[in-house]
Every structure is written in structure tokens, then in C-alpha cells.
Design a protein around this motif. Sequence first.
Motif, PDB file in Angstrom:
ATOM      1  N   PHE A  44     -50.354  22.871 -34.492  1.00 47.69           N
ATOM      2  CA  PHE A  44     -48.965  23.089 -34.890  1.00 47.69           C
ATOM      3  C   PHE A  44     -48.140  23.542 -33.705  1.00 47.69           C
ATOM      4  CE2 PHE A  44     -51.236  27.044 -35.562  1.00 47.69           C
ATOM      5  CZ  PHE A  44     -50.377  28.003 -35.035  1.00 47.69           C
ATOM      6  N   ILE A  46     -44.325  25.755 -32.787  1.00 44.83           N
ATOM      7  CA  ILE A  46     -43.461  26.813 -33.303  1.00 44.83           C
ATOM      8  C   ILE A  46     -42.058  26.595 -32.744  1.00 44.83           C
ATOM      9  CG2 ILE A  46     -43.005  29.297 -33.252  1.00 44.83           C
ATOM     10  CD1 ILE A  46     -45.492  28.672 -34.795  1.00 44.83           C
ATOM     11  N   ILE A  67     -42.857  26.988 -38.448  1.00 43.89           N
ATOM     12  CA  ILE A  67     -44.133  26.397 -38.043  1.00 43.89           C
ATOM     13  C   ILE A  67     -44.063  24.898 -38.347  1.00 43.89           C
ATOM     14  CG2 ILE A  67     -46.617  26.357 -38.449  1.00 43.89           C
ATOM     15  CD1 ILE A  67     -46.312  29.305 -39.433  1.00 43.89           C
ATOM     16  N   TYR A  78     -51.681  30.587 -42.554  1.00 42.03           N
ATOM     17  CA  TYR A  78     -51.162  31.037 -41.268  1.00 42.03           C
ATOM     18  C   TYR A  78     -51.098  32.552 -41.268  1.00 42.03           C
ATOM     19  CZ  TYR A  78     -49.922  26.182 -40.602  1.00 42.03           C
ATOM     20  OH  TYR A  78     -49.989  24.819 -40.475  1.00 42.03           O
ATOM     21  N   ARG A 110     -43.950  28.570 -44.150  1.00 36.83           N
ATOM     22  CA  ARG A 110     -43.917  28.021 -42.792  1.00 36.83           C
ATOM     23  C   ARG A 110     -42.580  28.266 -42.105  1.00 36.83           C
ATOM     24  NH1 ARG A 110     -46.883  22.293 -43.919  1.00 36.83           N
ATOM     25  NH2 ARG A 110     -48.903  23.188 -44.457  1.00 36.83           N
ATOM     26  N   ILE A 130     -49.124  33.478 -33.717  1.00 30.78           N
ATOM     27  CA  ILE A 130     -49.254  32.841 -35.022  1.00 30.78           C
ATOM     28  C   ILE A 130     -50.491  31.958 -34.947  1.00 30.78           C
ATOM     29  CG2 ILE A 130     -48.215  31.253 -36.681  1.00 30.78           C
ATOM     30  CD1 ILE A 130     -45.506  32.341 -35.789  1.00 30.78           C
ATOM     31  N   ASP A 132     -53.753  29.793 -37.321  1.00 25.88           N
ATOM     32  CA  ASP A 132     -54.111  29.206 -38.613  1.00 25.88           C
ATOM     33  C   ASP A 132     -55.592  29.435 -38.883  1.00 25.88           C
ATOM     34  OD1 ASP A 132     -55.536  27.273 -37.178  1.00 25.88           O
ATOM     35  OD2 ASP A 132     -54.115  25.665 -37.581  1.00 25.88           O
ATOM     36  N   LYS A 138     -50.587  30.025 -31.429  1.00 22.36           N
ATOM     37  CA  LYS A 138     -49.423  29.940 -30.543  1.00 22.36           C
ATOM     38  C   LYS A 138     -48.927  31.346 -30.249  1.00 22.36           C
ATOM     39  CE  LYS A 138     -49.043  25.496 -30.354  1.00 22.36           C
ATOM     40  NZ  LYS A 138     -49.305  24.771 -29.151  1.00 22.36           N
TER      41      LYS A 138
END
Length: 161
Positions: A44, A46, A67, A78, A110, A130, A132, A138
Motif C-alpha cells: 500500500f 500513504i 491508505i 491496518y 483506510r 502504518i 498491515d 510505511k
Amino acid sequence: MNTIIKITRSTLSTLFILLVLLVSELGLSSCAQNDLEIRQNFPFEISVMPVPKNIAKDEYVEIRIKIHPEGNFEDTQYHLRYFQFEGTGKLQYYNTQPYFPNDSYRLFEREFRLYYTSTSDVSQSFTVWISDTFGNEKKIEFQFNSKKANGESHAIELMNI
């Protein structure tokens, strides 16, 4: 002659049964070879909306974060954690209790807003991670300069790493 016809019918029945078994075996083996691969792990990105350039003691800044996963697996969770390494302040989600540094907090959406409140008169820096459920992570770094009494504006740095 009846014997020949009986043998032929018997042979045909046997051949038909063998043919049905062969076709069903080929069908089952082709299904086993074409297993459908289900992907769950999607990296992902950001995005963060711009924030003010400076902050004074007891002021707060709204930080809007979104996200953007490459795909969608509905069971992906997350989490957020942060650490303040310069100055002092409080980071919280809406009107919840402020986060503790380095503790992990589940994010239920998100797209969300965090609120950072300055509790010091000096520059402040903190990072937000952040992650998952699959280990993708990230890091976002925030650096706020203290707001001067004469109203001077100072730059804020925001880096996506």
C-alpha cells in the motif's frame, strides 16, 4: 452368431465404462492442476493532506491520512504506532485518548484523521508507522517548528519514507 453379438455388446459396454472413467479422471486431474491462487498480501501507499507549517504550545494540527492498497483483501487490518523524538505533544484519533509512543493501535478505516497537540515551545518531530497484517509498513515523518510570538511562519517537513 449370437455369441459374437453378445461379446461385441459386452465389449462395447466395457469400453464405454473405461472411456467414462478416463474422461472423468482427466477432468479431475485438470482441475487439480489449475488451482486458483488467491492473493491476500497487497502493498500500500500513504497520502497525507498538507498541514500547517508551524504550531504553538497548546495548539493542534489535523492530519488527514489515506491508505491506498494495490488490491483489496477484506480481512487486511491496518495498525498505527508513533514515536516522538523531539519536543513534546499528544497524537490521537478524533476524540479518543492520546496514543502512547510505540504502542500499536488498530485502524478501522483506510481514510482517517489524527490530531496532534503541541505541549512544548520548541520544534517537534515525530514519526508515524502504518502497517498491515502481512508486514507491509510505511513511515511518515512530521517536523513542526514552534510558532514565534511575532507571527513568523516556519516550514514544516513531511517525508514519506
